[in-house]
Design a protein around this motif. Sequence first.
Motif, PDB file in Angstrom:
ATOM      1  N   SER A  60     -17.827  13.577 -91.244  1.00 17.01           N
ATOM      2  CA  SER A  60     -16.664  14.267 -91.790  1.00 17.01           C
ATOM      3  C   SER A  60     -16.265  13.699 -93.145  1.00 17.01           C
ATOM      4  CB  SER A  60     -15.486  14.154 -90.807  1.00 17.01           C
ATOM      5  OG  SER A  60     -15.174  12.808 -90.554  1.00 17.01           O
ATOM      6  N   LEU A  61     -17.040  12.742 -93.654  1.00 17.14           N
ATOM      7  CA  LEU A  61     -16.831  12.213 -94.994  1.00 17.14           C
ATOM      8  C   LEU A  61     -18.171  12.190 -95.720  1.00 17.14           C
ATOM      9  CD1 LEU A  61     -14.549   9.152 -94.179  1.00 17.14           C
ATOM     10  CD2 LEU A  61     -13.839  11.293 -95.197  1.00 17.14           C
ATOM     11  N   PRO A  62     -18.188  12.172 -97.057  1.00 15.39           N
ATOM     12  CA  PRO A  62     -19.448  12.184 -97.776  1.00 15.39           C
ATOM     13  C   PRO A  62     -20.129  10.816 -97.799  1.00 15.39           C
ATOM     14  CG  PRO A  62     -17.630  12.140 -99.308  1.00 15.39           C
ATOM     15  CD  PRO A  62     -17.017  12.268 -97.946  1.00 15.39           C
ATOM     16  N   VAL A  63     -20.366  10.226 -96.618  1.00  9.91           N
ATOM     17  CA  VAL A  63     -21.067   8.959 -96.502  1.00  9.91           C
ATOM     18  C   VAL A  63     -22.139   9.128 -95.443  1.00  9.91           C
ATOM     19  CG1 VAL A  63     -20.852   6.501 -95.977  1.00  9.91           C
ATOM     20  CG2 VAL A  63     -18.971   7.691 -97.086  1.00  9.91           C
ATOM     21  N   PHE A  64     -23.389   8.848 -95.762  1.00  7.79           N
ATOM     22  CA  PHE A  64     -24.493   9.075 -94.840  1.00  7.79           C
ATOM     23  C   PHE A  64     -25.359   7.825 -94.742  1.00  7.79           C
ATOM     24  CE2 PHE A  64     -23.278  13.067 -96.667  1.00  7.79           C
ATOM     25  CZ  PHE A  64     -23.200  13.897 -95.569  1.00  7.79           C
ATOM     26  N   THR A 267      -2.424  15.931 -91.471  1.00 10.15           N
ATOM     27  CA  THR A 267      -2.814  14.649 -90.845  1.00 10.15           C
ATOM     28  C   THR A 267      -4.183  14.172 -91.330  1.00 10.15           C
ATOM     29  OG1 THR A 267      -3.766  15.820 -88.932  1.00 10.15           O
ATOM     30  CG2 THR A 267      -1.465  15.133 -88.767  1.00 10.15           C
ATOM     31  N   LEU A 268      -4.682  14.741 -92.415  1.00  8.26           N
ATOM     32  CA  LEU A 268      -6.019  14.389 -92.894  1.00  8.26           C
ATOM     33  C   LEU A 268      -6.187  12.898 -93.209  1.00  8.26           C
ATOM     34  CD1 LEU A 268      -8.844  15.301 -93.649  1.00  8.26           C
ATOM     35  CD2 LEU A 268      -8.002  15.852 -95.934  1.00  8.26           C
ATOM     36  N   PRO A 269      -5.227  12.220 -93.877  1.00  9.26           N
ATOM     37  CA  PRO A 269      -5.416  10.783 -94.137  1.00  9.26           C
ATOM     38  C   PRO A 269      -5.640   9.964 -92.868  1.00  9.26           C
ATOM     39  CG  PRO A 269      -3.629  11.639 -95.480  1.00  9.26           C
ATOM     40  CD  PRO A 269      -4.006  12.726 -94.519  1.00  9.26           C
ATOM     41  N   PHE A 270      -4.939  10.312 -91.796  1.00  5.15           N
ATOM     42  CA  PHE A 270      -5.122   9.602 -90.538  1.00  5.15           C
ATOM     43  C   PHE A 270      -6.487   9.912 -89.932  1.00  5.15           C
ATOM     44  CE2 PHE A 270      -0.415  10.165 -90.720  1.00  5.15           C
ATOM     45  CZ  PHE A 270      -0.108   8.831 -90.887  1.00  5.15           C
ATOM     46  N   ASP A 271      -6.995  11.134 -90.166  1.00  4.95           N
ATOM     47  CA  ASP A 271      -8.325  11.487 -89.674  1.00  4.95           C
ATOM     48  C   ASP A 271      -9.396  10.689 -90.401  1.00  4.95           C
ATOM     49  OD1 ASP A 271     -10.177  13.286 -88.151  1.00  4.95           O
ATOM     50  OD2 ASP A 271     -10.760  13.854 -90.183  1.00  4.95           O
ATOM     51  N   VAL A 272      -9.223  10.500 -91.710  1.00  2.00           N
ATOM     52  CA  VAL A 272     -10.177   9.713 -92.493  1.00  2.00           C
ATOM     53  C   VAL A 272     -10.229   8.280 -91.973  1.00  2.00           C
ATOM     54  CG1 VAL A 272     -10.675   8.769 -94.773  1.00  2.00           C
ATOM     55  CG2 VAL A 272      -9.944  11.151 -94.548  1.00  2.00           C
ATOM     56  N   GLU A 307     -11.442   1.762-102.906  1.00  2.00           N
ATOM     57  CA  GLU A 307     -12.794   2.250-103.174  1.00  2.00           C
ATOM     58  C   GLU A 307     -12.794   3.614-103.846  1.00  2.00           C
ATOM     59  OE1 GLU A 307     -14.638   2.263 -99.381  1.00  2.00           O
ATOM     60  OE2 GLU A 307     -15.001   0.092 -99.338  1.00  2.00           O
ATOM     61  N   SER A 308     -11.931   4.524-103.383  1.00  2.00           N
ATOM     62  CA  SER A 308     -11.996   5.920-103.838  1.00  2.00           C
ATOM     63  C   SER A 308     -10.686   6.440-104.398  1.00  2.00           C
ATOM     64  CB  SER A 308     -12.446   6.828-102.679  1.00  2.00           C
ATOM     65  OG  SER A 308     -13.599   6.328-102.059  1.00  2.00           O
ATOM     66  N   GLY A 309      -9.658   5.595-104.462  1.00  2.00           N
ATOM     67  CA  GLY A 309      -8.359   6.077-104.896  1.00  2.00           C
ATOM     68  C   GLY A 309      -7.661   6.830-103.772  1.00  2.00           C
ATOM     69  N   TYR A 310      -6.471   7.373-104.078  1.00  2.00           N
ATOM     70  CA  TYR A 310      -5.740   8.109-103.049  1.00  2.00           C
ATOM     71  C   TYR A 310      -6.477   9.374-102.624  1.00  2.00           C
ATOM     72  CZ  TYR A 310      -1.756   5.034-103.813  1.00  2.00           C
ATOM     73  OH  TYR A 310      -0.943   3.942-103.878  1.00  2.00           O
ATOM     74  N   ARG A 311      -7.343   9.897-103.487  1.00  2.00           N
ATOM     75  CA  ARG A 311      -8.124  11.084-103.123  1.00  2.00           C
ATOM     76  C   ARG A 311      -9.041  10.795-101.942  1.00  2.00           C
ATOM     77  NH1 ARG A 311     -11.005  13.711-108.205  1.00  2.00           N
ATOM     78  NH2 ARG A 311     -11.638  15.098-106.502  1.00  2.00           N
ATOM     79  N   GLY A 312      -9.421   9.515-101.775  1.00  2.00           N
ATOM     80  CA  GLY A 312     -10.287   9.159-100.665  1.00  2.00           C
ATOM     81  C   GLY A 312      -9.654   9.414 -99.313  1.00  2.00           C
ATOM     82  N   LEU A 313      -8.317   9.369 -99.248  1.00  2.00           N
ATOM     83  CA  LEU A 313      -7.626   9.640 -97.993  1.00  2.00           C
ATOM     84  C   LEU A 313      -7.632  11.125 -97.640  1.00  2.00           C
ATOM     85  CD1 LEU A 313      -4.519   7.303 -98.394  1.00  2.00           C
ATOM     86  CD2 LEU A 313      -6.503   6.944 -96.908  1.00  2.00           C
ATOM     87  N   PHE A 314      -8.007  11.965 -98.596  1.00  2.00           N
ATOM     88  CA  PHE A 314      -8.060  13.403 -98.341  1.00  2.00           C
ATOM     89  C   PHE A 314      -9.489  13.937 -98.472  1.00  2.00           C
ATOM     90  CE2 PHE A 314      -3.735  12.485 -99.537  1.00  2.00           C
ATOM     91  CZ  PHE A 314      -2.997  13.257 -98.656  1.00  2.00           C
ATOM     92  N   ALA A 315     -10.462  13.027 -98.317  1.00  2.00           N
ATOM     93  CA  ALA A 315     -11.865  13.444 -98.375  1.00  2.00           C
ATOM     94  C   ALA A 315     -12.228  14.261 -97.138  1.00  2.00           C
ATOM     95  CB  ALA A 315     -12.777  12.219 -98.479  1.00  2.00           C
ATOM     96  N   GLY A 316     -13.126  15.219 -97.319  1.00  2.00           N
ATOM     97  CA  GLY A 316     -13.599  16.017 -96.186  1.00  2.00           C
ATOM     98  C   GLY A 316     -12.618  17.064 -95.710  1.00  2.00           C
ATOM     99  N   LEU A 317     -11.728  17.539 -96.604  1.00  2.00           N
ATOM    100  CA  LEU A 317     -10.727  18.522 -96.189  1.00  2.00           C
ATOM    101  C   LEU A 317     -11.356  19.820 -95.711  1.00  2.00           C
ATOM    102  CD1 LEU A 317      -7.865  19.624 -95.947  1.00  2.00           C
ATOM    103  CD2 LEU A 317      -7.935  20.195 -98.390  1.00  2.00           C
TER     104      LEU A 317
END
Length: 354
Positions: A60-64, A267-272, A307-317
Amino acid sequence: MAHRPAVSPSGGITPVQQMLASGTGALLTSLFVTPLDVVKIRLQSQSAPFYQGSACLLLSLPVFAGKCFLYCNGLMDHLYVCQNGMRCTTWYNSPTRFSGTLDAFVKILRYEGVRSLWSGLPPTLVMAVPATMIYFTSYDQLRDFLHYRMGCHENQVPLVAGGLARLGAVTVISPLELIRTKMQSRQLSYRELRVCITSAVAQDGWVSLWRGWGPTVLRDVPFSALYWFSYELVKRQLCQGYEVSESTFMMSFTAGAFSGAVAALMTLPFDVVKTRRQIQLGEMEMLTGSPKKPLSTLHMMRKICAESGYRGLFAGLLPRLIKVAPACAVMISSYEFGKTFFERLNRERVLQRM
């Protein structure tokens, strides 16, 4: 204090019937959403290669990476562990190239068979169906209790009942999910599993069985409260707009999809954080030495921001919305349909006795 209606919205349905309706909904949701999630996983895995010796495939995030896979099919997330290339699915060892979603469906069916589209389904059914039965039944019981016994305001009830129901379900299922991950990652026998759990409890106490409970609660409880609040509100507005007393299947479907999307967004930041934490627990289970202490939720959020800034908490929207909205729509509409079926069945039984 709000006015208390004479009739409960449960329509005289018993808790057992509520559990049957929610269990059926969970089964249908798993069957419907899992193929979509599998195709999404396969397409995402093409965009980033697998690196030997790295940790986990974060879907659910761009990390593989290459040792474990986190399946997220809308009902729950579960880890599929793959150590040193062993016990891996066929596509991991020799992945097929796809040009798009339809091409992925066709090639998976042609070269790997129908069963491949439902890979990861068994652990979902084992864990998600009981959890969903507890969750939905608890919500209906709490909603009726708060509204008709306590006289709470109609708009406040879904928030409180939804949050408490999810809290209870997460608390019950959390140790079982940890046990399942241990069995999967280490291929432990039941005797070895008992020894492993006993040593963990002796070292860290009973609280060790609820490792990862905090991030799960921070994501799922607000999601549940927002979801039920939005769902009951939208469903009521639709019923008023179409001048009907009970919602139809499509009304429940629409309200479920909309409410799921709203709750998922908020609730996306909590999902990340929850996803990162689950991957971290997967890494810990694969370590042969003494595992490192997992980061707290606050430290995890700080690390993501660094690592990714505040945008990282909303990754994978977008993937989260695509996953959650249909799952919520199918689940709630199936559940409401099941409740309607049992309501009619109960009424017919009463009429036959008269």
